[in-house]
Design a protein around this motif. Sequence first.
Motif, PDB file in Angstrom:
ATOM      1  N   ARG A 128      -4.914   6.810   2.708  1.00 35.43           N
ATOM      2  CA  ARG A 128      -3.550   6.515   3.159  1.00 35.43           C
ATOM      3  C   ARG A 128      -2.506   6.710   2.057  1.00 35.43           C
ATOM      4  NH1 ARG A 128      -3.171   0.792   4.847  1.00 35.43           N
ATOM      5  NH2 ARG A 128      -1.248   1.320   5.932  1.00 35.43           N
TER       6      ARG A 128
ATOM      7  N   THR B  12     -12.702  -3.116  -1.506  1.00 33.37           N
ATOM      8  CA  THR B  12     -11.885  -3.226  -0.300  1.00 33.37           C
ATOM      9  C   THR B  12     -10.665  -4.092  -0.636  1.00 33.37           C
ATOM     10  OG1 THR B  12     -13.166  -5.148   0.297  1.00 33.37           O
ATOM     11  CG2 THR B  12     -13.820  -3.045   1.291  1.00 33.37           C
ATOM     12  N   TYR B  13      -9.686  -4.081   0.253  1.00 35.54           N
ATOM     13  CA  TYR B  13      -8.465  -4.872   0.038  1.00 35.54           C
ATOM     14  C   TYR B  13      -8.794  -6.327  -0.267  1.00 35.54           C
ATOM     15  CZ  TYR B  13      -4.800  -8.108   1.332  1.00 35.54           C
ATOM     16  OH  TYR B  13      -3.945  -9.167   1.336  1.00 35.54           O
TER      17      TYR B  13
ATOM     18  N   LYS C  65     -16.699   0.123  -1.491  1.00 38.57           N
ATOM     19  CA  LYS C  65     -16.976   1.236  -0.591  1.00 38.57           C
ATOM     20  C   LYS C  65     -17.929   2.226  -1.260  1.00 38.57           C
ATOM     21  CE  LYS C  65     -12.470   1.570  -0.485  1.00 38.57           C
ATOM     22  NZ  LYS C  65     -11.206   2.306  -0.376  1.00 38.57           N
TER      23      LYS C  65
ATOM     24  N   SER D 168       0.879  -1.161   0.000  1.00 36.33           N
ATOM     25  CA  SER D 168       0.000   0.000   0.000  1.00 36.33           C
ATOM     26  C   SER D 168       0.920   1.214   0.000  1.00 36.33           C
ATOM     27  CB  SER D 168      -0.878   0.001   1.249  1.00 36.33           C
ATOM     28  OG  SER D 168      -1.587  -1.218   1.300  1.00 36.33           O
TER      29      SER D 168
ATOM     30  N   THR E  51      -6.078   1.258  -2.968  1.00 43.97           N
ATOM     31  CA  THR E  51      -7.534   1.448  -2.859  1.00 43.97           C
ATOM     32  C   THR E  51      -7.940   2.214  -1.604  1.00 43.97           C
ATOM     33  OG1 THR E  51      -7.790  -0.681  -1.761  1.00 43.97           O
ATOM     34  CG2 THR E  51      -8.091  -0.647  -4.156  1.00 43.97           C
ATOM     35  N   ASP E  52      -7.025   2.307  -0.650  1.00 41.29           N
ATOM     36  CA  ASP E  52      -7.341   3.112   0.527  1.00 41.29           C
ATOM     37  C   ASP E  52      -6.782   4.513   0.284  1.00 41.29           C
ATOM     38  OD1 ASP E  52      -7.815   4.272   2.919  1.00 41.29           O
ATOM     39  OD2 ASP E  52      -6.859   2.713   4.144  1.00 41.29           O
TER      40      ASP E  52
END
Length: 552
Positions: A82, A237-238, A230, A44, A78-79
């Motif tokens: 972060r 999501t992961y 989401k 990530s 995808t986050d």
Amino acid sequence: MNNERQKLADLIFPTITKTIEDYEKQYPERNLGENAKVTRFAPSPTGFMHIGHFMPSLIDYVLARQSEGIFYLRNEDTDTSRTVLGAVEYIRSVLNTYDLNPDEYEYRDTNETKGEYGPYIQSERKEIYHTFIKHLILEGKAYPCFLTGEEMDSIRESQSKDKRRIGIYGRYAKYRDLPVSEAIKRIENGESYTIRLKSTGDFNRKFKFNDLANGEMEFPENDIDIPIMKSKDRLPTYHFAHLVDDHLMHTTHVVRGQEWISSIPIHYELFKTFGFKMPKYIHIPLILKKDGDTIRKISKRLDPEAKMTYYEEKGYPPLVVIEAVMTIANSNYEAWREGHPDAHFTEFEFSPKKMSSSGALFDLDKLDNISKNYISKLSKEEVYASVLAWSEKYDPEFSLILKKYKDYSMEIYNIERERKKPRKDYTYYSEIKDKTWYMYDEYFKDIQYDFSAYNHEEVKNILKIYLNDYYNELDEENIWFEKIKEMCTKLNYATDMKDYKVNSENYKGSIVEVTNIIRIALTTLTTTPNLYDIMRILGKERIKNRIEKIIQ
Ligand code: GLU
């Protein structure tokens, strides 16, 4: 009913027209040998690299290389909260430093991409994920969930108060059985939603799972309706992205940290839901460190060595770090290394079974030892090139000195090198300046000498006589030493240490004091590598200047 699902699926994904089969055709089986392993490093992009990420990427690399497989880099962004700009470029540079370059990748900054299984950046794969999610909705295996943030919070609170498992399952899965027509209405009304998996698992049922590192493990089935898309950015999501990507990119081995073991039930169910073959998993041990009397997990907050920047800033040779990590990754690596001192680390047959499940103890002293040995075996040219490269980045002023005194610096590094038992002066490149500064006049300025152990007039006297009567830059080492002895005898300093021990009152002192005075005068230090070598390299001019400065 099916018509309604179609309507719902089209409402959520109006532009998705492809099917899973289309993608499977686009990304066919890889054309590799029977035992070839396809591994991936899937960071990530948070802007730093932990040694706990370095270890799996190293194992990924080794497994792919020794099976003539593929090692690819996948950016798991995808986050978005972060994601840090430049993070992937940083990871690429780390992999490059350690020569663990991936075979397939995608770099946005330079517009470089390689490999037929991309995009390798998750945020560019939205359409693919949506196709897979649409498929599940059509099959009634996923559903839109309208729980609000507040509702979720209150569910979580009441679950933790009642000591129940946290998550949306059973009676908490309020929208699981909502009639499809209802869901359509809510979406048409503009309500926000996430998409959840309609889990078919039973928490009271167990399944067996074989992890290549940890052996057979048993887990309760997943029964949580995990979110797979989401609401905010419609990214998966992961867990869901992991399933789709490892399936379409034909990953054979997933190497990742132990913290993911608890996700196995979810991943198991996801792969089963689609009927896809799961990759093999290698959950690597936690990296531990000794802290006083306790052993604990290495922490990026407490331990500078948890971040890969530490090794670069200190100037450890990359192969040394690899060596230290391989040593803790596989229990038989060290023994193998003893038998194969010159082999490349990829020649070691890595065995997931030989990983410690209880944790891998990372020891900086050991790293230092490996490093000292390694640097001691380099040629003077190699040391010079490495210190120069390091200093250009971290100490530009020193790099100018090194460039100005190239051959001279190499001579310094060459002191007692290239022999059976070379000196082990240097542990990492950042300390080389601290260990050699006195050789350069640029640094040998405004300095304090500590002659406090000696009579000052005597110091001057010895230095003067030595310079005038006994020093000759052309002398070989044995002659050089004979002359110092000669001077000692003349000035009444003992040259026979045994005799000196017994009859010290007969002498002013011993040869040790005399050589120490010369050493301090030339370097300020009381311990250095061989004084003769230092003097030979310093040369007549510097020696004369330094000694005369003290005499005056
Ligand atoms: N993006 C995940 C991480 O950074 C990857 C875990 C995995 O390798 O599956 O931890």
